[in-house]
Write an enzyme that holds these catalytic residues in place. Structure first.
Site, short mmCIF file in Angstrom:
data_model
loop_
_atom_site.label_atom_id
_atom_site.label_comp_id
_atom_site.label_asym_id
_atom_site.label_seq_id
_atom_site.Cartn_x
_atom_site.Cartn_y
_atom_site.Cartn_z
N TYR A 72 -4.11 0.07 6.03
CA TYR A 72 -5.15 -0.88 5.62
C TYR A 72 -4.48 -2.22 5.37
O TYR A 72 -3.49 -2.30 4.63
CB TYR A 72 -5.83 -0.38 4.34
CG TYR A 72 -7.29 -0.73 4.22
CD1 TYR A 72 -7.81 -1.87 4.82
CD2 TYR A 72 -8.17 0.08 3.50
CE1 TYR A 72 -9.14 -2.19 4.72
CE2 TYR A 72 -9.51 -0.22 3.38
CZ TYR A 72 -10.00 -1.36 3.99
OH TYR A 72 -11.32 -1.67 3.88
N GLU A 74 -6.14 -5.77 4.86
CA GLU A 74 -7.03 -6.92 4.72
C GLU A 74 -6.20 -8.17 4.48
O GLU A 74 -5.25 -8.17 3.71
CB GLU A 74 -7.98 -6.71 3.54
CG GLU A 74 -9.11 -5.73 3.82
CD GLU A 74 -10.08 -5.66 2.67
OE1 GLU A 74 -11.27 -5.45 2.92
OE2 GLU A 74 -9.64 -5.81 1.52
N ASP A 218 -16.52 -19.35 25.84
CA ASP A 218 -16.55 -17.88 25.78
C ASP A 218 -15.90 -17.38 27.07
O ASP A 218 -16.56 -17.23 28.10
CB ASP A 218 -17.98 -17.39 25.64
CG ASP A 218 -18.06 -15.87 25.43
OD1 ASP A 218 -17.02 -15.21 25.59
OD2 ASP A 218 -19.14 -15.38 25.11
N THR A 244 -12.10 -11.62 24.95
CA THR A 244 -11.76 -10.23 24.72
C THR A 244 -10.32 -10.00 25.17
O THR A 244 -9.76 -10.80 25.92
CB THR A 244 -12.68 -9.27 25.49
OG1 THR A 244 -12.63 -9.62 26.89
CG2 THR A 244 -14.11 -9.38 25.00
N LYS A 247 -10.87 -6.15 29.68
CA LYS A 247 -11.25 -6.72 30.97
C LYS A 247 -10.00 -6.98 31.81
O LYS A 247 -9.10 -6.14 31.87
CB LYS A 247 -12.12 -7.96 30.78
CG LYS A 247 -13.43 -7.67 30.01
CD LYS A 247 -14.30 -8.89 29.94
CE LYS A 247 -15.65 -8.59 29.31
NZ LYS A 247 -15.57 -8.38 27.85
N ARG A 253 -9.44 -2.64 23.69
CA ARG A 253 -10.74 -3.23 23.41
C ARG A 253 -10.66 -4.01 22.10
O ARG A 253 -10.33 -3.47 21.05
CB ARG A 253 -11.82 -2.15 23.31
CG ARG A 253 -11.99 -1.45 24.63
CD ARG A 253 -13.35 -0.78 24.79
NE ARG A 253 -13.55 -0.51 26.20
CZ ARG A 253 -14.09 -1.36 27.06
NH1 ARG A 253 -14.49 -2.55 26.62
NH2 ARG A 253 -14.21 -1.06 28.32
#
Length: 426
Positions: A72, A74, A218, A244, A247, A253
């Site tokens: 974890y 954060e 984008d 992303t 692709k 991903r």
């Protein structure tokens, strides 16, 4: 026709036999293990032409399945809300440095969980609810985050859609200028999920400056081509670039954001704590691996081969009777209307799926029904080149003309072609 051998510069996959972890999964949860094996078989014996999909390297898969999935974390490197983050901090710093160097950006944020998460963070950093945004309309290839009423973008902001020329299918920059002058948007978004040509980023920058608007690129689809030098980069022109990491980029991903130093803090705070919680450190490590791979000459050769394959496939589909939108492609993407073959996009997708050719449908600008969208990233990763693209087009056309009789023969031929180019050895 015989498949051609792929040069090392393009086909970079290495053996990836299932290891001890998979054996443990098969022992402890055979139901899920069988699904994983079944999906690998599906990917291996059919043709993956979905434009947004690719095959990651075994190294990327190894990072995704690593112990970093347990952590974890954060916050950001050096400023976490949890202890024990020294090693994941190092991994994220490497990912940031590699992304910034790869794309020539002053700042990179590698924490977004997806492309949509990246766009959400960009809007959160630059806009307020109710602001006007100019983006490609959904009927012309705009993404859900470009103003769909079913998406946060269409509910929180006032989107105005621009389109393409009815005859050429190309972006109508004069229309964008007219809309920008009439609506004075706070931001202009350039990018699409089905536009197969390179945007003119310099023209978009000029339009944004005239309107006093931010320019958000984008670049989810072309980012891998940009990394490989096979497409122009929006980084010198856009205030923020969202993308992303899968692709054509061939990573895990996930999403990423690039920007100048002056917006770095706003972007970082928009990602965390405003729109996301803990970073997925295993995914960030996998992104770092993918950025490293994309900086190699082998990846550059791959990216250029992706485009060469797409152009051959587009020409062959047109020769087979499809109407290819914009008359061709500059990228990995092909958008086409199958109506001249007697079927719309939905029926075409079903017939092709039965034949083992997997692709998507897309909107048809100024047309009825739906067309098809396909891409060459995955099959190029497998090592296919121009002769295989011509063969795929032949199988495609044959499947369009077969409702049931002969479909089994086409499926066998597709399976045989795919079998020559397994995505993973072993």
């Amino acid at each position: 026709m015989p498949a051609t051998a792929a040069p090392d510069a393009v086909h970079t996959q290495t053996p990836a036999p299932p290891g001890a972890d998979f054996r443990a999964l098969h022992r402890d949860d055979p139901q899920i293990a069988e699904i994983l094996l079944g999906e690998l078989a599906r990917q291996s014996d059919s043709l993956q032409l979905i434009a947004a999909e690719n095959f990651t390297s075994p190294a990327v898969l190894a990072a995704l399945g690593s112990s970093l999935a347990n952590k974890y974390a954060e916050g950001y490197p050096g400023a976490r809300h949890h202890g024990g983050c020294e090693l994941v901090d190092a991994a994220e710093r490497i990912a940031i440095e590699r992304a910034a160097a790869l794309f020539g950006a002053e700042h990179a944020n590698v924490q977004p969980h997806s492309g949509s998460s990246a766009v959400l963070a960009a809007y959160a950093a630059l806009l307020k609810p109710g602001d006007t945004v100019l983006a490609m309309g959904l009927p012309y290839g705009g993404h859900l985050t470009h103003g769909s009423p079913a998406n946060f973008s269409g509910r929180w902001f006032d989107f105005v859609g621009y389109g393409v020329d009815a005859e050429t299918g190309l972006i109508d920059y004069d229309q964008i200028r007219t809309l920008a002058r009439a609506h004075r948007p706070k931001a202009i978004v350039c990018g699409s999920i089905s536009y197969p040509r390179h945007p003119d980023y310099a023209a978009f920058r000029e339009l944004a400056d005239e309107a006093g608007a931010y320019l958000i690129a984008d670049a989810a689809h072309p980012m891998g081509l940009i990394a490989g030098g096979a497409a122009p980069s929006p980084v010198p022109y856009a205030d923020v670039v969202c993308a992303t990491t899968h692709k054509v980029l061939r990573g895990p991903r996930g999403g990423m954001i690039l920007c100048g130093a002056e917006l770095a803090e706003r972007i970082d705070r928009a990602v965390f704590p405003f729109t996301q919680g803990g970073a997925q450190m295993h995914t960030i490590a996998a992104k770092a691996v993918a950025f490293g791979e994309a900086a190699t000459p082998a990846f550059s050769a791959y990216a250029h081969q992706v485009v060469a394959n797409a152009r051959v496939l587009a020409d062959a589909l047109a020769a087979g009777g499809c109407t290819v939108l914009t008359g061709g492609t500059d990228t990995h993407l092909i958008s086409a209307d199958t109506a001249p073959l007697g079927v719309d996009g939905k029926v075409a997708r079903g017939r092709l799926a039965a034949a083992g050719i997997v692709l998507d449908t897309c909107a048809l600008p100024y047309g009825d029904g739906r067309g098809i969208r396909l891409g060459t990233a995955a099959v190029t990763t497998q090592g296919m080149r121009e002769p295989e693209m011509a063969r795929i087009a032949e199988l495609f056309t044959a499947a369009m003309r077969e409702e049931s009789e002969g479909a089994g023969k086409i499926r066998t031929e597709v399976r045989e072609l795919a079998g020559r180019f397994p995505p993973y050895q072993g």
